[in-house]
Design an enzyme around this catalytic site. Sequence first.
Site, PDB file in Angstrom:
ATOM      1  N   ARG A  38      38.145  62.920  -0.444  1.00 53.12           N
ATOM      2  CA  ARG A  38      37.555  62.988  -1.791  1.00 53.12           C
ATOM      3  C   ARG A  38      37.049  61.677  -2.390  1.00 53.12           C
ATOM      4  NH1 ARG A  38      36.652  68.260  -1.268  1.00 53.12           N
ATOM      5  NH2 ARG A  38      38.466  69.594  -1.550  1.00 53.12           N
ATOM      6  N   ASN A  45      31.428  65.015   1.881  1.00 56.15           N
ATOM      7  CA  ASN A  45      31.052  65.675   0.626  1.00 56.15           C
ATOM      8  C   ASN A  45      31.821  65.072  -0.548  1.00 56.15           C
ATOM      9  OD1 ASN A  45      33.388  66.842   1.705  1.00 56.15           O
ATOM     10  ND2 ASN A  45      33.008  68.820   0.734  1.00 56.15           N
ATOM     11  N   ASP A  58      29.009  69.113   5.728  1.00 49.73           N
ATOM     12  CA  ASP A  58      30.073  70.100   5.551  1.00 49.73           C
ATOM     13  C   ASP A  58      30.219  70.549   4.104  1.00 49.73           C
ATOM     14  OD1 ASP A  58      32.303  71.605   6.732  1.00 49.73           O
ATOM     15  OD2 ASP A  58      33.464  70.459   5.306  1.00 49.73           O
ATOM     16  N   ASN A  66      36.621  78.734   2.430  1.00 46.42           N
ATOM     17  CA  ASN A  66      35.301  79.035   2.985  1.00 46.42           C
ATOM     18  C   ASN A  66      35.149  78.316   4.323  1.00 46.42           C
ATOM     19  OD1 ASN A  66      32.721  80.001   3.257  1.00 46.42           O
ATOM     20  ND2 ASN A  66      31.786  78.438   1.953  1.00 46.42           N
ATOM     21  N   ASP A 102      41.090  71.118   8.017  1.00 49.01           N
ATOM     22  CA  ASP A 102      40.127  71.274   6.920  1.00 49.01           C
ATOM     23  C   ASP A 102      40.841  71.019   5.594  1.00 49.01           C
ATOM     24  OD1 ASP A 102      37.857  71.706   5.455  1.00 49.01           O
ATOM     25  OD2 ASP A 102      37.759  73.874   5.803  1.00 49.01           O
ATOM     26  N   HIS A 110      42.720  70.147  -4.129  1.00 50.50           N
ATOM     27  CA  HIS A 110      42.146  70.359  -5.454  1.00 50.50           C
ATOM     28  C   HIS A 110      43.241  70.180  -6.494  1.00 50.50           C
ATOM     29  CE1 HIS A 110      38.275  71.813  -4.049  1.00 50.50           C
ATOM     30  NE2 HIS A 110      38.889  72.605  -3.194  1.00 50.50           N
ATOM     31  N   HIS A 114      39.188  66.201   4.037  1.00 47.95           N
ATOM     32  CA  HIS A 114      38.456  65.804   2.830  1.00 47.95           C
ATOM     33  C   HIS A 114      39.384  64.918   2.003  1.00 47.95           C
ATOM     34  CE1 HIS A 114      35.302  68.887   3.544  1.00 47.95           C
ATOM     35  NE2 HIS A 114      36.315  69.554   4.066  1.00 47.95           N
ATOM     36  N   HIS A 161      38.834  66.936  10.802  1.00 45.04           N
ATOM     37  CA  HIS A 161      38.146  67.580   9.669  1.00 45.04           C
ATOM     38  C   HIS A 161      39.049  67.538   8.442  1.00 45.04           C
ATOM     39  CE1 HIS A 161      35.367  71.105   8.307  1.00 45.04           C
ATOM     40  NE2 HIS A 161      35.860  70.470   7.254  1.00 45.04           N
ATOM     41  N   HIS A 168      35.369  74.990  11.613  1.00 43.66           N
ATOM     42  CA  HIS A 168      36.205  76.115  11.134  1.00 43.66           C
ATOM     43  C   HIS A 168      35.682  77.500  11.516  1.00 43.66           C
ATOM     44  CE1 HIS A 168      33.188  75.615   8.032  1.00 43.66           C
ATOM     45  NE2 HIS A 168      33.820  74.633   7.418  1.00 43.66           N
TER      46      HIS A 168
END
Length: 439
Positions: free
Chosen positions: A64, A94, A152, A278, A305, A309, A62, A60, A232
């Site tokens: 991007r 996502n 997700d 989250n 997860d 950012h 990200h 899991h 999660h």
Amino acid sequence: MKKLFKNARVIDPFQGIDDIFDLLIEGEKIAAIDVNLSISDADVEDLSGKIITPGLIDMHVHFREPGFEKKEDIKTGMLAAAKGGFTAVACMPNTNPPLDNPYLIKYVIDRAKEYDLIRLYPIGCVTKGRLGQELSEIGKMCEQGAVAFSDDGNPIANSALMRRALQYAKGFEKVIIDHCEDLSLSEGGQINEGYMSFKLGLTGIPASAEEIMVARDVILAKETNSKIHIAHVSTKGSVEIIRRAKESGINVTCEVTPHHLILTEDIVEEYNTLAKVNPPLRTLEDIEALLEGLRDGTIDCIASDHAPHTKEEKEMEFEYAPFGISGIETSLGIIIDRLVSKGIISFAQMVEKMSLNPAKILNINGGRLKKGDYADITIIDPDLEWVVNNKEFLSKGKNTPFNGYKLKGKAIRTIVRGKEVYREDYYESFVGTGRRFGI
């Protein structure tokens, strides 16, 4: 080329191995695991005091790309994963545009191949645009290499649509990974609903927002005889629902993040956006339930997860800052230092939850160290003390609440198909100083 690692503690739960062995790599594959191996033409290295495990797998993350490359791209994400000890990752869809068609699945795989680092497995969208209205092209995405399906970040709120998704994915022997959140209960929520949300004047996200959807997914998985994976998990109630489902023979698996295992809602007391995630960080009672779920096998996997950012995004006011922690470079160290070293779980259990089980759930190669398998290997120094410094992250995302944490235990080598993709040089038996990377 032959490489012989001698006198390492080799841990492979798949084969029930946890002892001192030598391991031989020939080319891309594992050639032997035995005691007192002697190979005349091999490059020999003594790894006394070190641990060899199957390559770690983070199911899991990200990364991007496409669309949010300012936060992370496939290259920097893979480098960060290699540094964290991971030989394979599964990327959530996502992105912008979302990975909801075969062309984008192929794009991500092709981009990963350009760098020849770790293994990257894309997860496709369950619904078109992650809008929860119409199923995406699941079959065609499977043909291009999608290993699972998830929206997700967005829950699949429509139960009828979720039921069809489970049935459709079952036909391709794939798993649906669900972000369990009842938006009617969590709308506008920033942190866990409780004392801290009241104190800070922030809208809370109740535990029920997660637990209601976990219960629904379990019911649908039972009815359709399909696989469901809960992403999660964060609450005591969710752990109990999943435990009872497993006892009833329902095909449900789940994961937990390092931050949900050791941090409570108290860390956001000063409006700390670096701890805004989250599902939100919960209470000590929830952590105790999560740890018990790890110990008794209710929780199958530990996944980072990883959600990078930009600095500017995380410096916004709390209500406007995005959810997420950049976690792939700290995940292993946190688990070793805060769980394994304290006897909460064993090294073997850690390997099971960070390598073997993710491989099983996603039905991908890895998770074991058998002769003839590709040499995907993580080498760990359990005694290496280090301090988390986000300025040294290879990820573009420096957003971590663990900055400054002192940890003991770290990946010092990451090997994929016999090729070294990360090496941390800190003792004299290694040639040179500093760090070398496989790119």
